[in-house]
Enzyme design. Structure first.
Site, mmCIF file in Angstrom:
data_model
loop_
_atom_site.group_PDB
_atom_site.id
_atom_site.type_symbol
_atom_site.label_atom_id
_atom_site.label_comp_id
_atom_site.label_asym_id
_atom_site.label_seq_id
_atom_site.Cartn_x
_atom_site.Cartn_y
_atom_site.Cartn_z
ATOM 1 N N GLY A 11 -28.396 56.759 -26.851
ATOM 2 C CA GLY A 11 -27.813 56.364 -25.578
ATOM 3 C C GLY A 11 -27.258 57.554 -24.818
ATOM 4 C CG LEU A 13 -20.651 58.889 -25.553
ATOM 5 C CD1 LEU A 13 -20.138 60.029 -24.674
ATOM 6 C CD2 LEU A 13 -19.560 57.846 -25.751
ATOM 7 C CG ASP A 43 -27.895 45.255 -37.731
ATOM 8 O OD1 ASP A 43 -27.021 45.314 -36.833
ATOM 9 O OD2 ASP A 43 -28.354 44.174 -38.152
ATOM 10 C CB ILE A 44 -23.209 48.890 -36.147
ATOM 11 C CG1 ILE A 44 -23.350 48.153 -34.815
ATOM 12 C CG2 ILE A 44 -23.686 50.332 -36.055
ATOM 13 C CD1 ILE A 44 -22.455 48.715 -33.712
ATOM 14 C CB ALA A 67 -21.480 49.124 -26.610
ATOM 15 C CB THR A 69 -23.475 48.482 -22.093
ATOM 16 O OG1 THR A 69 -24.865 48.844 -22.094
ATOM 17 C CG2 THR A 69 -22.743 49.277 -23.159
ATOM 18 C CE1 TYR A 132 -19.580 46.201 -22.661
ATOM 19 C CE2 TYR A 132 -18.278 46.413 -20.650
ATOM 20 C CZ TYR A 132 -18.899 46.986 -21.745
ATOM 21 O OH TYR A 132 -18.823 48.346 -21.929
ATOM 22 C CE LYS A 136 -16.912 48.352 -25.658
ATOM 23 N NZ LYS A 136 -17.636 49.263 -26.587
ATOM 24 C CD1 TRP A 157 -16.741 51.899 -13.264
ATOM 25 C CD2 TRP A 157 -17.085 52.902 -11.315
ATOM 26 N NE1 TRP A 157 -16.212 51.081 -12.295
ATOM 27 C CE2 TRP A 157 -16.400 51.667 -11.080
ATOM 28 C CE3 TRP A 157 -17.385 53.703 -10.221
ATOM 29 C CZ2 TRP A 157 -16.040 51.237 -9.811
ATOM 30 C CZ3 TRP A 157 -17.014 53.269 -8.957
ATOM 31 C CH2 TRP A 157 -16.361 52.052 -8.754
#
Length: 292
Positions: A11, A13, A43-44, A67, A69, A132, A136, A157
């Site tokens: 991803g 990040l 697979d978390i 995540a 997202t 979401y 989270k 963002w």
């Protein structure tokens, strides 16, 4: 050699973190849902899979960039969102506790309802208005409960190397004379590179806890789009629309916080570290885009 396990390594990040640590004496255990070159499939949401990999690799640091997202899809896929956004961090935190590893978890401004008129600090009470945001927030709670050495970073963002708002707007500008963008949702555009730098900084400390982690300054989506076009020489017109108008055009869209500006209060109180202004971070990102 320090071992760092990264989830969601492909991803925005995850890629930024690998780039940030480049040249350091660090062994990365890169994981994602799909196995690839140098990437371990993980697979978390499967606690046994997480524990087995952690026991085998014995990381000193776990950085969770994984995540669900897609804010709108989370409304339709509550169970999946909860598994990824809440149970995933829980499982990783259980592993971190067993190994006495540092746990770094990335959260979001969506844990707040967005009715404030001043930036949210880490001490403000969360009250998410979307699936979401709710899942989270549950993830944050699990990290606090199970990982003694934890850093929770709320960001907003986010854009980087991958699919993101900046690239979407630039692509639209190629074949649209005008675009309609929401103008009454406020926040702080944050580059993945800047967030990776903050993660790198905190990871080397024992300054554990909850941190807000966004670029300095704030704007709205429409003005952000105009700044993107201005910096890239695009002539596409930006029509400012309200959230209500956008909802009429997209009835299935989830509720989003109207005010999502975060104050990096704890970072400011506990360190001299500062994140870049969002205008400057955007300049760096756009320069890198043009050089590719």
């Amino acid at each position: 050699m320090k071992k760092v396990l990264v989830t969601g390594c492909n991803g925005q990040l995850g890629r930024a973190i690998r780039k940030e640590y480049a040249g350091e004496n660090v062994e990365f255990i890169n994981t994602d849902v799909v196995e690839g070159e140098g990437v371990v499939s993980l697979d978390i949401t499967d606690v046994d899979a997480v524990l087995n990999l952690a026991r085998e690799k014995k990381p000193d640091v776990i950085i969770n960039c994984a995540a669900h997202t897609n804010v709108d899809k989370c409304e339709e896929q509550w169970d999946l969102a909860y598994k990824i956004n809440a149970l995933g961090p829980r499982n990783l935190s259980i592993a971190a506790r067993e190994l006495d590893a540092k746990m770094i978890h990335v959260s979001t401004d969506y844990v707040f309802e967005g009715n404030e008129t001043r930036p949210y600090t880490e001490f403000d009470e969360p009250n998410p208005v979307s699936a979401y945001g709710k899942t989270k927030l549950e993830g944050e709670k699990f990290v606090k409960e199970f990982a003694p050495k934890h850093f929770i970073l709320r960001t907003a963002w986010l854009y980087g190397d991958g699919k993101n708002f900046v690239k979407t707007m630039l692509k639209l500008s190629e074949n649209h004379d005008e675009v309609s963008v929401v103008c009454d949702q406020l926040g702080s555009p944050t580059s993945a590179a800047e967030l990776a730098k903050m993660i790198h900084y905190l990871e080397r400390t024992e300054n554990y806890g909850l941190f807000h982690a966004t670029c300095e300054g704030d704007t709205n989506w429409a003005d952000f789009t105009e700044e993107i076009f201005k910096k890239t020489g695009k002539n596409t017109k930006v029509n400012h629309v309200t959230s209500a108008q956008y909802k009429e055009m997209n009835p299935a869209s989830a509720n989003r916080p109207a005010y999502g500006i975060l104050d990096n209060y704890m970072l400011r109180l506990t360190s001299d570290y500062r994140m870049a202004d969002w205008h400057d971070a955007l300049d760096v990102y756009l320069k890198e885009l043009t050089e590719k």
